[in-house]
Design a protein around this motif. Structure first.
Motif, PDB file in Angstrom:
ATOM      1  N   SER A  69     -66.560   4.104  12.219  1.00  0.00           N
ATOM      2  CA  SER A  69     -67.493   3.268  12.969  1.00  0.00           C
ATOM      3  C   SER A  69     -66.839   1.942  13.326  1.00  0.00           C
ATOM      4  O   SER A  69     -66.067   1.381  12.546  1.00  0.00           O
ATOM      5  CB  SER A  69     -68.764   3.015  12.144  1.00  0.00           C
ATOM      6  OG  SER A  69     -69.380   4.243  11.799  1.00  0.00           O
ATOM      7  N   ILE A  70     -67.149   1.448  14.503  1.00  0.00           N
ATOM      8  CA  ILE A  70     -66.627   0.172  14.974  1.00  0.00           C
ATOM      9  C   ILE A  70     -67.696  -0.893  14.787  1.00  0.00           C
ATOM     10  O   ILE A  70     -68.823  -0.760  15.288  1.00  0.00           O
ATOM     11  CB  ILE A  70     -66.204   0.259  16.442  1.00  0.00           C
ATOM     12  CG1 ILE A  70     -65.073   1.288  16.603  1.00  0.00           C
ATOM     13  CG2 ILE A  70     -65.753  -1.108  16.954  1.00  0.00           C
ATOM     14  CD1 ILE A  70     -64.598   1.456  18.024  1.00  0.00           C
ATOM     15  N   GLU A 112     -69.233  -4.264  15.672  1.00  0.00           N
ATOM     16  CA  GLU A 112     -69.275  -5.262  16.719  1.00  0.00           C
ATOM     17  C   GLU A 112     -69.828  -6.560  16.149  1.00  0.00           C
ATOM     18  O   GLU A 112     -70.748  -6.537  15.319  1.00  0.00           O
ATOM     19  CB  GLU A 112     -70.139  -4.783  17.881  1.00  0.00           C
ATOM     20  CG  GLU A 112     -69.598  -3.531  18.554  1.00  0.00           C
ATOM     21  CD  GLU A 112     -70.425  -3.130  19.751  1.00  0.00           C
ATOM     22  OE1 GLU A 112     -71.324  -3.907  20.129  1.00  0.00           O
ATOM     23  OE2 GLU A 112     -70.174  -2.045  20.310  1.00  0.00           O
ATOM     24  N   LYS A 162     -64.187  -0.224  11.034  1.00  0.00           N
ATOM     25  CA  LYS A 162     -63.116  -1.113  11.440  1.00  0.00           C
ATOM     26  C   LYS A 162     -63.675  -2.134  12.409  1.00  0.00           C
ATOM     27  O   LYS A 162     -64.646  -1.875  13.134  1.00  0.00           O
ATOM     28  CB  LYS A 162     -61.960  -0.354  12.079  1.00  0.00           C
ATOM     29  CG  LYS A 162     -62.288   0.359  13.383  1.00  0.00           C
ATOM     30  CD  LYS A 162     -61.060   1.053  13.949  1.00  0.00           C
ATOM     31  CE  LYS A 162     -61.370   1.743  15.272  1.00  0.00           C
ATOM     32  NZ  LYS A 162     -60.172   2.407  15.844  1.00  0.00           N
ATOM     33  N   ILE A 163     -63.038  -3.308  12.399  1.00  0.00           N
ATOM     34  CA  ILE A 163     -63.443  -4.400  13.277  1.00  0.00           C
ATOM     35  C   ILE A 163     -62.195  -5.048  13.833  1.00  0.00           C
ATOM     36  O   ILE A 163     -61.188  -5.218  13.128  1.00  0.00           O
ATOM     37  CB  ILE A 163     -64.323  -5.427  12.527  1.00  0.00           C
ATOM     38  CG1 ILE A 163     -64.745  -6.545  13.480  1.00  0.00           C
ATOM     39  CG2 ILE A 163     -63.619  -5.982  11.307  1.00  0.00           C
ATOM     40  CD1 ILE A 163     -65.742  -7.508  12.878  1.00  0.00           C
ATOM     41  N   TRP A 212     -56.759  -4.724  14.090  1.00  0.00           N
ATOM     42  CA  TRP A 212     -57.922  -4.033  13.556  1.00  0.00           C
ATOM     43  C   TRP A 212     -57.936  -4.172  12.047  1.00  0.00           C
ATOM     44  O   TRP A 212     -56.918  -3.975  11.380  1.00  0.00           O
ATOM     45  CB  TRP A 212     -57.889  -2.552  13.931  1.00  0.00           C
ATOM     46  CG  TRP A 212     -58.198  -2.292  15.374  1.00  0.00           C
ATOM     47  CD1 TRP A 212     -57.314  -2.128  16.387  1.00  0.00           C
ATOM     48  CD2 TRP A 212     -59.498  -2.161  15.958  1.00  0.00           C
ATOM     49  NE1 TRP A 212     -57.959  -1.911  17.573  1.00  0.00           N
ATOM     50  CE2 TRP A 212     -59.316  -1.911  17.345  1.00  0.00           C
ATOM     51  CE3 TRP A 212     -60.804  -2.219  15.464  1.00  0.00           C
ATOM     52  CZ2 TRP A 212     -60.372  -1.734  18.230  1.00  0.00           C
ATOM     53  CZ3 TRP A 212     -61.859  -2.032  16.341  1.00  0.00           C
ATOM     54  CH2 TRP A 212     -61.644  -1.799  17.700  1.00  0.00           C
TER      55      TRP A 212
END
Length: 576
Positions: free
Chosen positions: A65-66, A68, A85-86, A150
């Motif tokens: 999942s990203i 935001e 991850k971001i 990332w």
């Protein structure tokens, strides 16, 4: 510095698993075990060929999942961990991770553990977040996270294998508004009054600009003063970094001055990053100092709260300049191929008001060199290209002053040639050959030794072969004389007891030392003992002179008062 993984290959195959590796370059190096330092005779020890072929298998996590910024990301944990991850953009001052709405159907509190960063980072730099209860605030602050990268986040359930846990993850980024000093564009974006440049320290018409971050960070105060850096290739694997237009770096107390050094992947691997700083024209007081931090991935910006140079996942290298110490040097061997940041700020610990209007000009010398200090006074930096890679290393010379009559290679050649020819000549003299045949064999053997040593100096058969041939000739002649005279040769027992047996014993001890006792540590002593024993055995083994005849006899007198004299032993003629 990230840890390394060691594998001892006792069998033909070996493997290692690295879970959640850190992004960036990874290197595989293979080394043989250290040798015994024993100097072995070439040709008598079996040589082994080692073939090393590494293979890498990458298994990617499919469901990632990203996160935001400022948007809750719902997550559900049952038995397997969840991966998130971001992306951390450039000029991010702080990252805040928070758990919200945590609920579990089988346990009290919030049995969730968040691990931020790679699992291959050192344990003291792994950021772990656990929530003791659902009502308490559960967040994690990461100052100066890695820029333009990332960031991995792993969520793991601390409850049982069949207990469902639901929660939300919220990520918030605090942006940093940079004030980029640019001397080529005269553009001004209304900097606040605290960032004004004192006259005389910079060129008359300085320009500065905000690099497109004003739309996201608003019109808040600046957090750093950025200096553009040029990259100059001085030589192969040698790079020099300098501020644009070669001006000094202005350091004040209101915000840190930052320089970015970009180390490219592959091209800048290895070597040493050398940082040299000195305060040229300083108005520092005795209570003020310039504090410097060198960090990778992101700069250190928290000089007002701490001076430990620690960012989110990196322990920086601290330096300082003061009135008593105007110079500072730092050497970082094998730096990571990433963006490195040099942060400088004026600090007054006792009286902060003294630093309000003070400014310091700091001269910088930043370079990436393949060999530190050009390998010193007794070394030479050499480059080696192999399999498409370029290596640099130091070729060391003695650490002490020595007197060399000739070049070392020439002396070694003369050493080997003299030892072999002396053994060859001694055995031929012991064989008691005719003079003409002996002279031919002496000259022929010397030529064979010279040719074989030129082909392979350390080959064992280069010396053993001719010596065995001479030994066979000697034994053949002695057996022939024994059969012809019907008596043992040499005939005298004193010759055997006092000369031949001591000489043979000394030669045997010399051969044993040469073949099995020489090491890199005792080579100076054993090699000298080998030469002394060899010379002593030669003195014992050489045959004596014939006592029943004079070495020179005059057989004929000439009318002109000259005599023709003949050496009956050597069959040489001379005129006296």
């Amino acid at each position: 510095m990230q840890p390394s993984f060691l594998i001892k290959m006792l069998q033909s195959n070996a493997s290692i698993n690295v879970s959640h590796p850190a992004p960036g370059d990874w290197f595989v190096a293979a080394h043989l075990p250290p040798s015994s330092q024993k100097i072995e005779v070439k040709g008598f020890v079996p040589t082994c060929a080692y073939v090393f072929q590494p293979d890498m298998l990458v298994v990617r996590a499919v469901e990632v999942s990203i996160l935001e910024p400022d948007k809750p990301s719902p997550q559900t944990l049952l038995s397997h961990p969840s991966y998130l991850k971001i992306f951390v953009p450039e000029y991010t001052q702080e990252l805040r991770l928070e758990l919200q709405g945590c609920a579990s159907n089988g346990s009290l509190g919030c049995p969730v553990q968040l691990t931020v960063g790679s699992a291959t980072l050192p344990s003291n730099f792994q950021k772990v977040l656990t929530c003791p209860g659902p009502t308490q605030a559960c967040h994690l602050l990461l100052p100066s996270p890695p820029w333009d990268q990332w960031l991995q986040v792993t969520a793991k359930s601390l409850a049982g294998p069949h207990i469902l846990v639901a929660f939300n993850v919220v990520a918030a980024l605090t942006a940093c508004k940079p004030w980029i000093v640019n001397f080529q564009h005269l553009q001004q974006n209304s900097p606040n009054q605290s960032c004004s440049v004192p006259p005389g320290l910079l060129p008359p018409s300085p320009g500065y600009q905000d690099l497109g971050r004003s739309s996201s960070v608003g019109g808040g105060p600046f957090c750093l003063r950025g200096y553009q850096v040029t990259r100059e290739y001085m030589d192969v694997l040698s790079v020099h970094f300098r501020p644009l237009d070669r001006v000094s770096v202005l350091v004040q107390s209101d915000m840190p001055s930052v320089m970015r050094l970009q180390l490219d992947t592959g091209m800048d691997s290895g070597g040493s990053l050398v940082v040299s700083l000195w305060a040229n024209q300083s108005v520092m007081s005795n209570t003020s100092s310039v504090v410097v931090c060198v960090n990778a991935a992101s700069p250190f910006l928290g000089f007002s709260s701490s001076l430990n140079c620690t960012t989110a996942f990196f322990q920086g290298y601290p330096l300082s300049l003061s009135t008593s110490s105007r110079r500072a040097n730092l050497v970082i061997p094998y730096p990571e191929t990433d963006n490195w940041y040099l942060s400088l700020q004026l600090v007054c610990l006792q009286s902060p008001e003294e630093c309000g209007k003070a400014s310091v000009l700091v001269e910088t010398s930043l370079s990436l060199v393949p060999c530190l200090n050009d390998c010193g006074p007794y070394g030479q930096c050499l480059l080696l290209r192999r399999h498409g890679y370029l290596y640099a290393g130091c070729s060391c010379k003695p650490g002490e002053a020595v007197l060399c009559i000739l070049d070392y290679d020439t002396l070694q050649y003369c050493d080997f040639l003299g030892s072999g020819v002396s053994i060859w000549a001694t055995i031929l003299c012991m064989a008691r050959l005719k003079a003409a045949l002996k002279h031919v064999l002496l000259l022929l053997g010397t030529l064979v030794f010279a040719m074989s040593l030129q082909l392979d100096r350390r080959g064992a058969w280069n010396m053993i072969g001719p010596c065995l041939f001479a030994f066979v000739v000697m034994v053949t002649m002695w057996v022939y004389r024994c059969g012809h005279r019907r008596h043992c040769y040499p005939t005298s027992w004193q010759r055997w007891v006092f000369y031949l047996l001591p000489g043979i014993s000394m030669a045997a001890v010399a051969i044993a030392i040469y073949a099995s006792m020489m090491t890199s540590d005792n080579y100076y002593y054993t090699h000298s003992i080998w030469h002394m024993l060899l010379a002593g055995s030669t003195a014992f083994l050489l045959p004596p002179r014939d006592k029943h005849t004079e070495p020179w006899a005059c057989s004929q007198k000439l009318t002109c008062r000259y005599q023709i004299c003949k050496n009956r032993r050597e069959e040489l003629y001379t005129v006296t």
